[in-house]
Write a protein that holds these residues in place. Structure first.
Motif, PDB file in Angstrom:
ATOM      1  N   GLN A  82     -81.070  -0.231 -12.639  1.00 42.88           N
ATOM      2  CA  GLN A  82     -81.818  -1.669 -12.248  1.00 42.88           C
ATOM      3  C   GLN A  82     -82.949  -1.457 -13.478  1.00 42.88           C
ATOM      4  O   GLN A  82     -82.929  -2.644 -14.214  1.00 42.88           O
ATOM      5  CB  GLN A  82     -82.581  -1.716 -11.001  1.00 42.88           C
ATOM      6  N   ILE A  83     -83.649  -0.148 -13.475  1.00 43.55           N
ATOM      7  CA  ILE A  83     -85.070  -0.169 -14.457  1.00 43.55           C
ATOM      8  C   ILE A  83     -84.334  -0.487 -15.639  1.00 43.55           C
ATOM      9  O   ILE A  83     -85.020  -1.226 -16.633  1.00 43.55           O
ATOM     10  CB  ILE A  83     -85.708   0.950 -14.182  1.00 43.55           C
ATOM     11  N   PHE A 116     -75.490   1.108 -18.656  1.00 45.10           N
ATOM     12  CA  PHE A 116     -74.443   0.339 -18.554  1.00 45.10           C
ATOM     13  C   PHE A 116     -72.986   1.000 -18.435  1.00 45.10           C
ATOM     14  O   PHE A 116     -72.224   0.519 -17.733  1.00 45.10           O
ATOM     15  CB  PHE A 116     -74.586  -0.617 -19.933  1.00 45.10           C
ATOM     16  N   PHE A 131     -98.221   3.599 -25.488  1.00 47.46           N
ATOM     17  CA  PHE A 131     -97.332   4.112 -24.489  1.00 47.46           C
ATOM     18  C   PHE A 131     -97.518   3.135 -23.365  1.00 47.46           C
ATOM     19  O   PHE A 131     -96.859   2.574 -22.837  1.00 47.46           O
ATOM     20  CB  PHE A 131     -97.622   5.461 -24.347  1.00 47.46           C
ATOM     21  N   LEU A 146     -85.163  -2.823 -27.025  1.00 45.53           N
ATOM     22  CA  LEU A 146     -86.419  -2.592 -27.876  1.00 45.53           C
ATOM     23  C   LEU A 146     -87.401  -2.139 -27.239  1.00 45.53           C
ATOM     24  O   LEU A 146     -88.154  -1.286 -27.982  1.00 45.53           O
ATOM     25  CB  LEU A 146     -86.751  -4.166 -28.305  1.00 45.53           C
ATOM     26  N   VAL A 147     -87.943  -2.432 -26.114  1.00 44.33           N
ATOM     27  CA  VAL A 147     -88.965  -2.002 -25.256  1.00 44.33           C
ATOM     28  C   VAL A 147     -88.700  -0.501 -24.885  1.00 44.33           C
ATOM     29  O   VAL A 147     -89.701   0.561 -25.125  1.00 44.33           O
ATOM     30  CB  VAL A 147     -89.387  -2.614 -24.347  1.00 44.33           C
ATOM     31  N   SER A 169     -86.535 -10.254 -15.266  1.00 42.25           N
ATOM     32  CA  SER A 169     -85.276 -10.275 -14.923  1.00 42.25           C
ATOM     33  C   SER A 169     -84.772 -10.597 -13.749  1.00 42.25           C
ATOM     34  O   SER A 169     -83.817 -11.310 -13.453  1.00 42.25           O
ATOM     35  CB  SER A 169     -84.281  -9.049 -15.540  1.00 42.25           C
ATOM     36  N   GLN A 180     -70.764  -3.226 -28.434  1.00 40.68           N
ATOM     37  CA  GLN A 180     -72.310  -3.302 -27.956  1.00 40.68           C
ATOM     38  C   GLN A 180     -73.139  -2.263 -28.446  1.00 40.68           C
ATOM     39  O   GLN A 180     -74.293  -2.484 -28.841  1.00 40.68           O
ATOM     40  CB  GLN A 180     -72.541  -3.268 -26.426  1.00 40.68           C
ATOM     41  N   LEU A 224     -83.453 -10.634 -22.074  1.00 39.50           N
ATOM     42  CA  LEU A 224     -83.952  -9.591 -22.506  1.00 39.50           C
ATOM     43  C   LEU A 224     -83.736  -9.368 -24.235  1.00 39.50           C
ATOM     44  O   LEU A 224     -84.866  -8.945 -24.971  1.00 39.50           O
ATOM     45  CB  LEU A 224     -83.084  -8.508 -21.888  1.00 39.50           C
ATOM     46  N   GLN A 238     -81.590  -1.465 -17.152  1.00 43.67           N
ATOM     47  CA  GLN A 238     -80.896  -2.850 -17.434  1.00 43.67           C
ATOM     48  C   GLN A 238     -81.953  -3.932 -17.342  1.00 43.67           C
ATOM     49  O   GLN A 238     -81.452  -4.851 -17.842  1.00 43.67           O
ATOM     50  CB  GLN A 238     -79.757  -3.140 -16.207  1.00 43.67           C
ATOM     51  N   GLY A 239     -83.179  -3.708 -16.847  1.00 48.57           N
ATOM     52  CA  GLY A 239     -83.936  -4.838 -16.617  1.00 48.57           C
ATOM     53  C   GLY A 239     -84.845  -4.839 -17.782  1.00 48.57           C
ATOM     54  O   GLY A 239     -85.848  -5.657 -18.047  1.00 48.57           O
ATOM     55  N   THR A 240     -84.916  -3.691 -18.640  1.00 47.46           N
ATOM     56  CA  THR A 240     -85.851  -3.774 -19.929  1.00 47.46           C
ATOM     57  C   THR A 240     -85.094  -3.801 -21.115  1.00 47.46           C
ATOM     58  O   THR A 240     -83.898  -3.379 -21.164  1.00 47.46           O
ATOM     59  CB  THR A 240     -86.369  -2.184 -19.927  1.00 47.46           C
ATOM     60  N   PRO A 241     -85.854  -4.676 -21.804  1.00 48.43           N
ATOM     61  CA  PRO A 241     -84.901  -4.941 -23.333  1.00 48.43           C
ATOM     62  C   PRO A 241     -84.904  -3.319 -23.948  1.00 48.43           C
ATOM     63  O   PRO A 241     -85.680  -2.694 -24.109  1.00 48.43           O
ATOM     64  CB  PRO A 241     -85.876  -5.648 -24.163  1.00 48.43           C
ATOM     65  N   ILE A 280     -88.769  -6.264 -16.409  1.00 47.72           N
ATOM     66  CA  ILE A 280     -87.987  -5.849 -14.996  1.00 47.72           C
ATOM     67  C   ILE A 280     -88.220  -7.222 -14.033  1.00 47.72           C
ATOM     68  O   ILE A 280     -87.502  -7.781 -13.545  1.00 47.72           O
ATOM     69  CB  ILE A 280     -88.503  -4.534 -14.499  1.00 47.72           C
ATOM     70  N   PHE A 336     -89.481   1.622 -28.125  1.00 49.88           N
ATOM     71  CA  PHE A 336     -90.861   1.732 -28.156  1.00 49.88           C
ATOM     72  C   PHE A 336     -91.298   2.723 -27.222  1.00 49.88           C
ATOM     73  O   PHE A 336     -92.204   3.649 -27.663  1.00 49.88           O
ATOM     74  CB  PHE A 336     -91.416   0.427 -28.145  1.00 49.88           C
ATOM     75  N   LEU A 337     -90.817   2.805 -26.046  1.00 46.07           N
ATOM     76  CA  LEU A 337     -91.391   3.624 -24.943  1.00 46.07           C
ATOM     77  C   LEU A 337     -91.097   5.124 -25.254  1.00 46.07           C
ATOM     78  O   LEU A 337     -91.803   6.092 -25.247  1.00 46.07           O
ATOM     79  CB  LEU A 337     -90.763   3.273 -23.589  1.00 46.07           C
TER      80      LEU A 337
END
Lengths: 227, 216
Positions: free
Chosen positions: B56-57, B99, A188, B64-65, A202, B152, A160, B59-62, A199, B68-69
């Motif tokens: 889950q969502i 987290f 967006f 950075l993204v 990962s 962190q 990530l 923690q599964g996305t960086p 996701i 941006f979102l």
């Protein structure tokens, strides 16, 4: 809210997205392999090395763990340049990620090494194992098996975090997304798709590590129990 | 040109913003994260699953993204004239909530089951059991990892620079754009981060040692 979602504008770009996914996987796989080697060597050095080496490793680990990856990436990228070396953004990205994840791996593996009981070493000595044999069979492999779940999490986080290398325009998923959004002006939607891809990635990476763990640690596979 | 005191002062002010943004992320993240941690151990499976899905969502996305979102997402719902700190703040709050929720769930679950049962036997209400029995014990366990996660958060505020918020990293970039000495500038920036983070790491380690006193 009058915004019209338009994902159709992104449809022609799916091969580009896929390529981004592939590049991210490649980048993080390289960083994982080299980072693991660096980290394990550092952990061994910190546990059993001469005092000066221990200090050097401790400084390395503390510095990396207390500064952001973004700044490390800039330092490596511009550091290469000021040394007069011409490297691509991708090489600098891998180098920075290796330096970063090496420090975290070192800490995790060190915890594993410390968890090996002293009686195990004594037993190895009694059996007449050489130093190398003891290291490989009694210390390093069981230690890594014990901390394998922690390492897995760390490498998923690394995958990530590799998104940050888009800041020096290394080629990976986020960089690709940045380009697509400036082509289509559907920012967006682009980042929703990108987030979803991460996701999925990962999950895939985590599953791959679990399978790999089953392959390399027969104890878990055959007995179904952790060490 | 080289680094002048004016540049250093500019970077130092960026450092203050880094601390401010970290505080926002931590406080906001704690409130949402605590609610999520409770939801994760709720008796209702639906609530548990919703909280787990959110975590889950995120923690599964960086991050950075995520940033941006929020940056583009807030513009989508018509809030496009907000300062950059709003998008950065929202993104970091969401990130740290997921987290912290997982860290605290672990701490709540590590309170021995007998304690939960004993509280029930004493006919304490759910609220009393939580506030009088479980939380005081869980908080003791939670301090060290929470302070560790604070490091962190501080480091990850550097990503707020991508949405144009002027904190340490962005201040460094701006200074570098005027004096073209990237190596010096980013060493200074890294040193600033180190000065903020190292005491926190050391504190977290000493808390851990204190907690482990029985197991040494």
């Amino acid at each position: 809210m009058s915004y019209q979602f338009d994902f159709s504008a992104l449809l022609p770009y799916w091969p580009v997205f896929l390529q981004g996914v592939w590049l991210t996987l490649k980048l993080s796989a390289l960083a994982t392999v080299f980072g693991f080697v660096v980290g394990t060597l550092c952990a061994i050095a910190r546990a059993d090395g001469p005092p000066w080496l221990k200090t050097v490793v401790a400084i390395y680990v503390e510095t990396i763990r207390n500064t952001p990856l973004l700044v490390q990436i800039f330092l490596v990228y511009f550091g290469f340049a000021s040394l007069g070396l011409k490297v691509t953004a991708n090489t600098a990205a891998v180098a920075a990620l290796v330096v970063n994840v090496g420090a975290y791996t070192c800490e995790i593996v060190r915890a594993g090494l410390e968890s090996i009981h002293k009686s195990q070493l004594e037993a190895a000595e009694c059996l007449g194992l050489t130093r190398t044999q003891t290291y490989w069979h009694v210390i390093v492999r069981p230690a890594i098996e014990r901390v394998y779940p922690a390492l897995t999490s760390q490498y998923v986080l690394l995958m990530l975090a590799s998104s940050i290398t888009s800041q020096i325009s290394a080629e990976e998923l986020t960089a690709v997304a940045n380009r697509i959004q400036s082509d289509t002006f559907r920012s967006f939607e682009t980042y929703i798709v990108t987030g979803a891809l991460y996701i999925v990635l990962s999950f895939v990476v985590r599953a791959a590590f679990t399978l790999f763990g089953l392959v390399i640690f027969p104890r878990r596979r055959k007995l179904g129990t952790a060490i | 040109m080289s680094l002048t005191p004016v540049h250093l002062q500019f970077i130092a002010i960026g450092g203050l913003w880094t601390i401010g943004l970290s505080a926002i992320a931590f406080i906001g993240g704690s409130i949402i994260g605590f609610a999520l941690a409770l939801a994760r151990i709720s008796p209702s499976p639906l609530v548990r699953r919703l909280a787990a899905g959110y975590i889950q969502i995120v923690q599964g996305t960086p991050l950075l993204v995520t940033l941006f979102l929020f940056y583009f997402g807030l513009a989508v719902i018509g809030l496009d004239r907000l300062p950059a700190i709003v998008a950065a703040g929202f993104g970091l709050v969401v990130y740290s909530s997921a987290f912290l929720a997982e860290i605290w769930r672990g701490c709540l679950e590590s309170v021995p089951k007998t304690q939960w049962e004993a509280a029930e036997c004493l006919a304490l209400t759910r609220w009393q059991r939580m506030t009088r029995v479980i939380l005081p014990q869980a908080m003791r366990i939670a301090t060290a990892p929470t302070v560790g996660f604070l490091v962190q958060i501080v480091k990850n505020t550097s990503l707020a620079s991508v949405v144009g918020f002027v904190e340490l990293a962005q201040a460094g970039k701006l200074v570098n754009n005027t004096i073209f000495e990237p190596f010096t500038v980013f060493i200074v920036v890294a040193a600033f981060y180190f000065v903020i983070c190292y005491p926190l790491s050391a504190w977290s380690r000493s808390l851990e040692r204190k907690l482990n006193v029985g197991r040494r």
